[in-house]
Motif scaffolding. Structure first.
Motif, PDB file in Angstrom:
ATOM      1  N   VAL A   1     -10.660   7.198  -1.836  1.00  0.00           N
ATOM      2  CA  VAL A   1     -10.342   5.710  -2.186  1.00  0.00           C
ATOM      3  C   VAL A   1     -11.617   4.717  -1.847  1.00  0.00           C
ATOM      4  N   LEU A   2     -12.693   5.559  -1.654  1.00  0.00           N
ATOM      5  CA  LEU A   2     -13.911   4.811  -1.397  1.00  0.00           C
ATOM      6  C   LEU A   2     -14.881   4.919  -2.568  1.00  0.00           C
ATOM      7  N   PRO A   3     -16.023   4.294  -2.726  1.00  0.00           N
ATOM      8  CA  PRO A   3     -15.846   2.833  -2.122  1.00  0.00           C
ATOM      9  C   PRO A   3     -14.674   1.943  -2.582  1.00  0.00           C
ATOM     10  N   ARG A   4     -14.351   0.966  -1.864  1.00  0.00           N
ATOM     11  CA  ARG A   4     -13.176   0.177  -2.203  1.00  0.00           C
ATOM     12  C   ARG A   4     -13.570  -1.077  -3.364  1.00  0.00           C
ATOM     13  N   PRO A   5     -12.441  -1.234  -4.101  1.00  0.00           N
ATOM     14  CA  PRO A   5     -12.730  -2.106  -5.300  1.00  0.00           C
ATOM     15  C   PRO A   5     -13.623  -3.239  -4.846  1.00  0.00           C
ATOM     16  N   GLY A   6     -14.785  -3.689  -5.612  1.00  0.00           N
ATOM     17  CA  GLY A   6     -15.677  -4.760  -5.095  1.00  0.00           C
ATOM     18  C   GLY A   6     -16.761  -4.409  -4.194  1.00  0.00           C
ATOM     19  N   ALA A   7     -16.810  -3.172  -3.858  1.00  0.00           N
ATOM     20  CA  ALA A   7     -17.839  -2.819  -2.739  1.00  0.00           C
ATOM     21  C   ALA A   7     -19.080  -1.878  -3.430  1.00  0.00           C
ATOM     22  N   LYS A   8     -20.143  -2.259  -3.191  1.00  0.00           N
ATOM     23  CA  LYS A   8     -21.240  -1.249  -3.452  1.00  0.00           C
ATOM     24  C   LYS A   8     -21.462  -0.410  -2.467  1.00  0.00           C
ATOM     25  N   GLU A   9     -22.030   0.697  -2.917  1.00  0.00           N
ATOM     26  CA  GLU A   9     -22.291   1.985  -2.170  1.00  0.00           C
ATOM     27  C   GLU A   9     -23.546   2.125  -2.071  1.00  0.00           C
ATOM     28  N   TYR A  10     -24.263   2.543  -0.963  1.00  0.00           N
ATOM     29  CA  TYR A  10     -25.531   2.587  -0.383  1.00  0.00           C
ATOM     30  C   TYR A  10     -25.772   3.959   0.176  1.00  0.00           C
TER      31      TYR A  10
ATOM     32  N   SER B   1     -20.759   1.676   2.308  1.00  0.00           N
ATOM     33  CA  SER B   1     -20.353   0.750   0.964  1.00  0.00           C
ATOM     34  C   SER B   1     -20.254  -0.622   1.807  1.00  0.00           C
ATOM     35  N   TYR B   2     -20.420  -1.713   0.982  1.00  0.00           N
ATOM     36  CA  TYR B   2     -20.172  -3.082   1.686  1.00  0.00           C
ATOM     37  C   TYR B   2     -19.587  -3.941   0.663  1.00  0.00           C
ATOM     38  N   ASP B   3     -18.713  -4.871   1.014  1.00  0.00           N
ATOM     39  CA  ASP B   3     -18.191  -5.815   0.009  1.00  0.00           C
ATOM     40  C   ASP B   3     -18.561  -7.096   0.542  1.00  0.00           C
ATOM     41  N   PRO B   4     -19.402  -7.900  -0.303  1.00  0.00           N
ATOM     42  CA  PRO B   4     -19.881  -9.054   0.220  1.00  0.00           C
ATOM     43  C   PRO B   4     -18.677 -10.161   0.354  1.00  0.00           C
ATOM     44  N   LYS B   5     -17.826  -9.895  -0.423  1.00  0.00           N
ATOM     45  CA  LYS B   5     -16.679 -11.053  -0.829  1.00  0.00           C
ATOM     46  C   LYS B   5     -15.671 -11.096   0.625  1.00  0.00           C
ATOM     47  N   SER B   6     -15.231  -9.601   0.663  1.00  0.00           N
ATOM     48  CA  SER B   6     -14.388  -9.678   1.915  1.00  0.00           C
ATOM     49  C   SER B   6     -15.070  -9.108   3.214  1.00  0.00           C
TER      50      SER B   6
END
Length: 327
Positions: A227-236, A246-251
């Protein structure tokens, strides 16, 4: 009992009306898989994080060790297995480490040279430095390095949970220690997580403070890899540490896990070091698509190679009729 034909190896449901005392369910299907794929070995794992409490008592007593090995042989013969895996998490002192050596020694004597003995072992220095590794290596075929959970909710800042390099905990330091302590590299299997550790209310950069952890897939703070990366997250990908996240700046959610790029690099590392290979905890969490599958990435990086030694199919002393007669 299996009723769904598409879930069976031979596309036949179990029939309780078959003559004799037969083995059914998952172990029957595993035996059928062993017949179909002769390189496949199946071991029974004993212990684990939740069930290691009795190891010290059993391993420290010759009588209890004898009872343990006797039951282990019974399981191998009855279920048609290829070995036993010991997952003792973790010996707490030198006395327990000495008992561990006695346990694998007695198990080797009982099983003989042709059945597998494997152990799940730690990657934290405070744990692996307690072990008598050279003595264990004389009896053990494979050391499964639990090279994950280097970071999590128990920490004060975010971090990589399975970095190959860098930080206070990393794969390479553990591998080098095991080899220097007398474990042949060809007996070492590098563990790779098929899940992610999440952190809430934090920033993108590893090493940031956080507050709380997400609900996760199966427990708080833990996500299945699929299930990764989560919806809205960007993978690094951190090339220096060989770690992905991954990081989601909104959440403001940070999740540390291994993606195909990290797995490929770790498999190449295993090849360079001459290791036995890699393992995953655990495969049901892997992605189904080949471009995201960690197992497929490992398989192709190892040039589609598998261990070629045949498994065991002859179990004439099994108490189950179908295992005794080879189905």
């Amino acid at each position: 009992m299996w009723t769904s034909l598409d879930q069976t190896v031979n596309h036949k449901a179990d029939d309780w009306n078959e003559p004799g005392d037969n083995l059914y369910g998952n172990f029957k299907q595993l035996f059928l898989l062993k017949q179909k794929y002769r390189h496949l070995k199946v071991s029974l794992s004993v212990g684990g994080w939740s069930w290691s409490g009795n190891f010290s008592t059993v391993a420290s007593s010759q009588i209890k060790r004898a009872r343990f090995t006797e039951s282990a042989i019974s399981f191998v013969n009855d279920l048609g297995l290829d070995g036993i895996d010991i997952d003792w998490e973790m010996p707490k002192n030198d006395a327990e480490a000495v008992s561990y050596v006695s346990l694998v020694h007695d198990l080797r004597v009982a099983l003989g040279p042709n059945y597998l003995i494997s152990v799940a072992v730690p990657c934290g220095p405070e744990d692996y430095k307690k072990l008598h590794l050279s003595e264990m290596a004389a009896q053990v075929d494979l050391f499964y390095l639990m090279a994950y959970d280097f970071a999590g909710a128990w920490d004060s800042v975010t971090g990589h949970q399975a970095a190959l390099y860098g930080g206070t905990l990393n794969d390479n330091n553990a591998v080098d220690y095991y080899i220097a302590s007398g474990v042949p590299p060809e007996k070492i299997v590098l563990g790779i997580p098929a899940y992610g550790r999440g952190f809430s209310n934090t920033n993108e950069k590893p090493g940031s403070s956080f507050k709380g952890v997400p609900a996760g897939t199966w427990e708080e703070g833990s996500y299945d890899y699929k299930v990764l990366p989560r919806p809205g997250a960007k993978e690094y990908f951190d090339a220096e540490s060989v770690a992905s996240y991954s990081y989601d700046p909104k959440s403001r959610e940070f999740v540390t896990y291994d993606n195909p790029q990290a797995v490929k690099a770790k498999c190449e590392y295993a090849l360079t070091k001459g290791l036995a290979g890699v393992m995953f905890w655990e495969l049901s969490s892997d992605a189904k698509s080949q471009d995201r599958s960690l197992l497929h990435t490992a398989y192709t990086t190892f040039d589609n190679q598998v261990h070629s030694l045949n498994n065991h199919l002859d179990f004439k002393s099994s108490r189950f009729h179908n295992i005794k007669t080879g189905m």
